[in-house]
Design a protein around this motif. Sequence first.
Motif, PDB file in Angstrom:
ATOM      1  N   PHE A  57      41.046  40.602  50.650  1.00  0.00           N
ATOM      2  CA  PHE A  57      41.212  40.206  49.127  1.00  0.00           C
ATOM      3  C   PHE A  57      40.857  38.874  48.852  1.00  0.00           C
ATOM      4  O   PHE A  57      40.654  38.644  47.677  1.00  0.00           O
ATOM      5  CB  PHE A  57      42.631  40.731  48.874  1.00  0.00           C
ATOM      6  N   LEU A  58      40.831  37.993  49.433  1.00  0.00           N
ATOM      7  CA  LEU A  58      40.671  36.694  49.621  1.00  0.00           C
ATOM      8  C   LEU A  58      38.962  36.474  48.816  1.00  0.00           C
ATOM      9  O   LEU A  58      38.316  36.955  49.622  1.00  0.00           O
ATOM     10  CB  LEU A  58      40.781  35.637  50.499  1.00  0.00           C
ATOM     11  N   ARG A  59      38.908  35.923  47.672  1.00  0.00           N
ATOM     12  CA  ARG A  59      37.763  35.626  47.079  1.00  0.00           C
ATOM     13  C   ARG A  59      37.319  34.344  46.921  1.00  0.00           C
ATOM     14  O   ARG A  59      37.946  33.359  46.450  1.00  0.00           O
ATOM     15  CB  ARG A  59      37.845  36.183  45.757  1.00  0.00           C
ATOM     16  N   PHE A  60      36.186  33.755  47.527  1.00  0.00           N
ATOM     17  CA  PHE A  60      35.488  32.539  47.454  1.00  0.00           C
ATOM     18  C   PHE A  60      34.572  32.414  46.269  1.00  0.00           C
ATOM     19  O   PHE A  60      33.984  33.241  45.934  1.00  0.00           O
ATOM     20  CB  PHE A  60      34.719  31.968  48.776  1.00  0.00           C
ATOM     21  N   GLN A  61      34.676  31.158  45.592  1.00  0.00           N
ATOM     22  CA  GLN A  61      33.804  31.122  44.596  1.00  0.00           C
ATOM     23  C   GLN A  61      33.043  29.748  44.537  1.00  0.00           C
ATOM     24  O   GLN A  61      33.757  28.837  44.907  1.00  0.00           O
ATOM     25  CB  GLN A  61      34.658  31.059  43.145  1.00  0.00           C
ATOM     26  N   GLU A  62      31.813  29.756  44.214  1.00  0.00           N
ATOM     27  CA  GLU A  62      30.949  28.447  44.649  1.00  0.00           C
ATOM     28  C   GLU A  62      31.061  27.701  43.442  1.00  0.00           C
ATOM     29  O   GLU A  62      30.711  27.954  42.533  1.00  0.00           O
ATOM     30  CB  GLU A  62      29.501  28.826  44.859  1.00  0.00           C
ATOM     31  N   LEU A  63      31.391  26.420  43.668  1.00  0.00           N
ATOM     32  CA  LEU A  63      31.634  25.375  42.744  1.00  0.00           C
ATOM     33  C   LEU A  63      30.144  24.614  42.674  1.00  0.00           C
ATOM     34  O   LEU A  63      29.295  24.461  43.679  1.00  0.00           O
ATOM     35  CB  LEU A  63      32.603  24.306  42.954  1.00  0.00           C
ATOM     36  N   GLN A  64      30.057  23.948  41.542  1.00  0.00           N
ATOM     37  CA  GLN A  64      28.812  22.929  41.302  1.00  0.00           C
ATOM     38  C   GLN A  64      28.538  22.022  42.472  1.00  0.00           C
ATOM     39  O   GLN A  64      27.316  21.667  42.753  1.00  0.00           O
ATOM     40  CB  GLN A  64      28.879  22.204  40.070  1.00  0.00           C
ATOM     41  N   ASN A  65      29.585  21.446  43.025  1.00  0.00           N
ATOM     42  CA  ASN A  65      29.343  20.553  44.206  1.00  0.00           C
ATOM     43  C   ASN A  65      28.911  21.292  45.673  1.00  0.00           C
ATOM     44  O   ASN A  65      28.849  20.520  46.545  1.00  0.00           O
ATOM     45  CB  ASN A  65      30.707  19.804  44.435  1.00  0.00           C
ATOM     46  N   GLY A  66      28.894  22.574  45.593  1.00  0.00           N
ATOM     47  CA  GLY A  66      28.587  23.364  46.652  1.00  0.00           C
ATOM     48  C   GLY A  66      29.796  23.807  47.419  1.00  0.00           C
ATOM     49  O   GLY A  66      29.771  24.510  48.558  1.00  0.00           O
ATOM     50  N   VAL A  67      30.859  23.505  47.061  1.00  0.00           N
ATOM     51  CA  VAL A  67      31.944  23.814  47.710  1.00  0.00           C
ATOM     52  C   VAL A  67      32.472  25.221  47.654  1.00  0.00           C
ATOM     53  O   VAL A  67      32.432  25.685  46.359  1.00  0.00           O
ATOM     54  CB  VAL A  67      33.320  23.018  47.680  1.00  0.00           C
ATOM     55  N   LEU A 165      49.485  44.430  42.841  1.00  0.00           N
ATOM     56  CA  LEU A 165      49.020  43.481  41.690  1.00  0.00           C
ATOM     57  C   LEU A 165      49.084  42.195  41.896  1.00  0.00           C
ATOM     58  O   LEU A 165      48.284  41.095  41.320  1.00  0.00           O
ATOM     59  CB  LEU A 165      50.028  43.911  40.834  1.00  0.00           C
ATOM     60  N   ARG A 166      49.793  41.701  42.767  1.00  0.00           N
ATOM     61  CA  ARG A 166      49.675  40.022  43.133  1.00  0.00           C
ATOM     62  C   ARG A 166      48.524  39.627  43.580  1.00  0.00           C
ATOM     63  O   ARG A 166      48.452  38.198  43.240  1.00  0.00           O
ATOM     64  CB  ARG A 166      50.964  39.687  43.980  1.00  0.00           C
ATOM     65  N   PHE A 167      47.920  40.179  44.028  1.00  0.00           N
ATOM     66  CA  PHE A 167      46.322  39.779  44.775  1.00  0.00           C
ATOM     67  C   PHE A 167      45.350  39.810  43.506  1.00  0.00           C
ATOM     68  O   PHE A 167      44.299  39.262  43.593  1.00  0.00           O
ATOM     69  CB  PHE A 167      45.944  40.731  45.525  1.00  0.00           C
ATOM     70  N   ARG A 168      45.390  40.706  42.384  1.00  0.00           N
ATOM     71  CA  ARG A 168      44.302  40.825  41.367  1.00  0.00           C
ATOM     72  C   ARG A 168      44.292  39.357  40.527  1.00  0.00           C
ATOM     73  O   ARG A 168      43.190  39.421  39.950  1.00  0.00           O
ATOM     74  CB  ARG A 168      45.084  41.920  40.548  1.00  0.00           C
ATOM     75  N   LYS A 169      45.256  38.734  40.436  1.00  0.00           N
ATOM     76  CA  LYS A 169      45.334  37.538  39.476  1.00  0.00           C
ATOM     77  C   LYS A 169      44.085  36.616  40.122  1.00  0.00           C
ATOM     78  O   LYS A 169      43.390  35.622  39.306  1.00  0.00           O
ATOM     79  CB  LYS A 169      46.553  36.655  39.754  1.00  0.00           C
ATOM     80  N   TYR A 170      43.722  36.818  41.425  1.00  0.00           N
ATOM     81  CA  TYR A 170      43.056  36.060  42.063  1.00  0.00           C
ATOM     82  C   TYR A 170      41.596  36.479  42.381  1.00  0.00           C
ATOM     83  O   TYR A 170      40.808  35.607  43.142  1.00  0.00           O
ATOM     84  CB  TYR A 170      43.610  35.256  43.397  1.00  0.00           C
ATOM     85  N   MET A 171      41.344  37.572  42.034  1.00  0.00           N
ATOM     86  CA  MET A 171      40.070  38.371  42.082  1.00  0.00           C
ATOM     87  C   MET A 171      39.163  38.580  41.295  1.00  0.00           C
ATOM     88  O   MET A 171      39.698  38.860  40.080  1.00  0.00           O
ATOM     89  CB  MET A 171      40.614  39.686  42.709  1.00  0.00           C
ATOM     90  N   VAL A 172      37.949  38.246  41.204  1.00  0.00           N
ATOM     91  CA  VAL A 172      37.064  38.233  40.322  1.00  0.00           C
ATOM     92  C   VAL A 172      36.836  39.284  39.560  1.00  0.00           C
ATOM     93  O   VAL A 172      36.742  39.632  38.462  1.00  0.00           O
ATOM     94  CB  VAL A 172      35.451  38.030  41.123  1.00  0.00           C
ATOM     95  N   GLU A 173      36.762  40.642  40.474  1.00  0.00           N
ATOM     96  CA  GLU A 173      36.479  41.943  39.738  1.00  0.00           C
ATOM     97  C   GLU A 173      37.564  42.278  38.713  1.00  0.00           C
ATOM     98  O   GLU A 173      37.430  43.174  37.877  1.00  0.00           O
ATOM     99  CB  GLU A 173      36.383  42.959  40.822  1.00  0.00           C
ATOM    100  N   PHE A 174      38.811  41.640  38.843  1.00  0.00           N
ATOM    101  CA  PHE A 174      40.096  41.810  37.877  1.00  0.00           C
ATOM    102  C   PHE A 174      40.175  40.849  36.780  1.00  0.00           C
ATOM    103  O   PHE A 174      41.133  40.916  35.827  1.00  0.00           O
ATOM    104  CB  PHE A 174      41.274  41.978  38.534  1.00  0.00           C
ATOM    105  N   ALA A 175      39.126  39.701  36.779  1.00  0.00           N
ATOM    106  CA  ALA A 175      39.295  38.570  35.617  1.00  0.00           C
ATOM    107  C   ALA A 175      39.138  39.603  34.180  1.00  0.00           C
ATOM    108  O   ALA A 175      38.300  40.293  34.207  1.00  0.00           O
ATOM    109  CB  ALA A 175      38.430  37.748  36.007  1.00  0.00           C
ATOM    110  N   ASN A 176      40.001  39.179  33.410  1.00  0.00           N
ATOM    111  CA  ASN A 176      39.845  39.770  32.027  1.00  0.00           C
ATOM    112  C   ASN A 176      40.091  41.043  31.744  1.00  0.00           C
ATOM    113  O   ASN A 176      39.584  41.644  31.045  1.00  0.00           O
ATOM    114  CB  ASN A 176      38.597  39.243  31.386  1.00  0.00           C
ATOM    115  N   MET A 177      40.632  41.659  32.960  1.00  0.00           N
ATOM    116  CA  MET A 177      41.225  43.039  32.766  1.00  0.00           C
ATOM    117  C   MET A 177      42.538  43.041  32.717  1.00  0.00           C
ATOM    118  O   MET A 177      43.497  42.131  33.068  1.00  0.00           O
ATOM    119  CB  MET A 177      40.694  43.750  33.976  1.00  0.00           C
ATOM    120  N   ASP A 178      43.224  44.485  32.600  1.00  0.00           N
ATOM    121  CA  ASP A 178      44.678  44.688  32.602  1.00  0.00           C
ATOM    122  C   ASP A 178      44.987  44.828  31.285  1.00  0.00           C
ATOM    123  O   ASP A 178      45.020  44.974  30.147  1.00  0.00           O
ATOM    124  CB  ASP A 178      45.681  43.973  33.435  1.00  0.00           C
TER     125      ASP A 178
END
Length: 178
Positions: A57-67, A165-178
Amino acid sequence: MVSCDTEKADAVYHTIVVGISGRYRGRLMDHLSNRYIRKAFSLSRNTGIEIHHLLGFLRFQELQNGVLLARYGPKNDITALLTPHFANRLPNEDFAIYDEQRKYYAVHPKGKQWYLVRGELPILKEQEVYTRQEAEYQMLYRHFCESIAITDRKNLQLQRNMLPLRFRKYMVEFANMD
């Protein structure tokens, strides 16, 4: 022990005392009739389950600096146990795993050993800026998740059982949902 339970010290101490005493021969953790051994076993199992969940469930997101940045808020202090998994699988990536509950993070520089740092993540002090490609992937992934959903077969109880539910806060697929 990385568990968040306030009774972990007693459970571990008494389990060690019982183990040293030789009272239970053979496999110590098989003697769950002892309340301290049972508690230590339970704490270990619960921590292991949380680690297992977060490997998926851990989601990585690429930032402008490549991290690649992954933010999460685990119940237990498991960052040091979780990071080796990603360091082995992403050895040629710069990434950070930030524990929002405890305000520290694991950093993995490309091609080097990972390490832990206490304090706020410097990247978070500035506004997080994703690469254009990351923003597009997030939008596409959310659209995909919405489009495959069958509204008439929605089962929120089953969803909560499979994905707390506690994992959803950090998951891309649940952003702006609920």
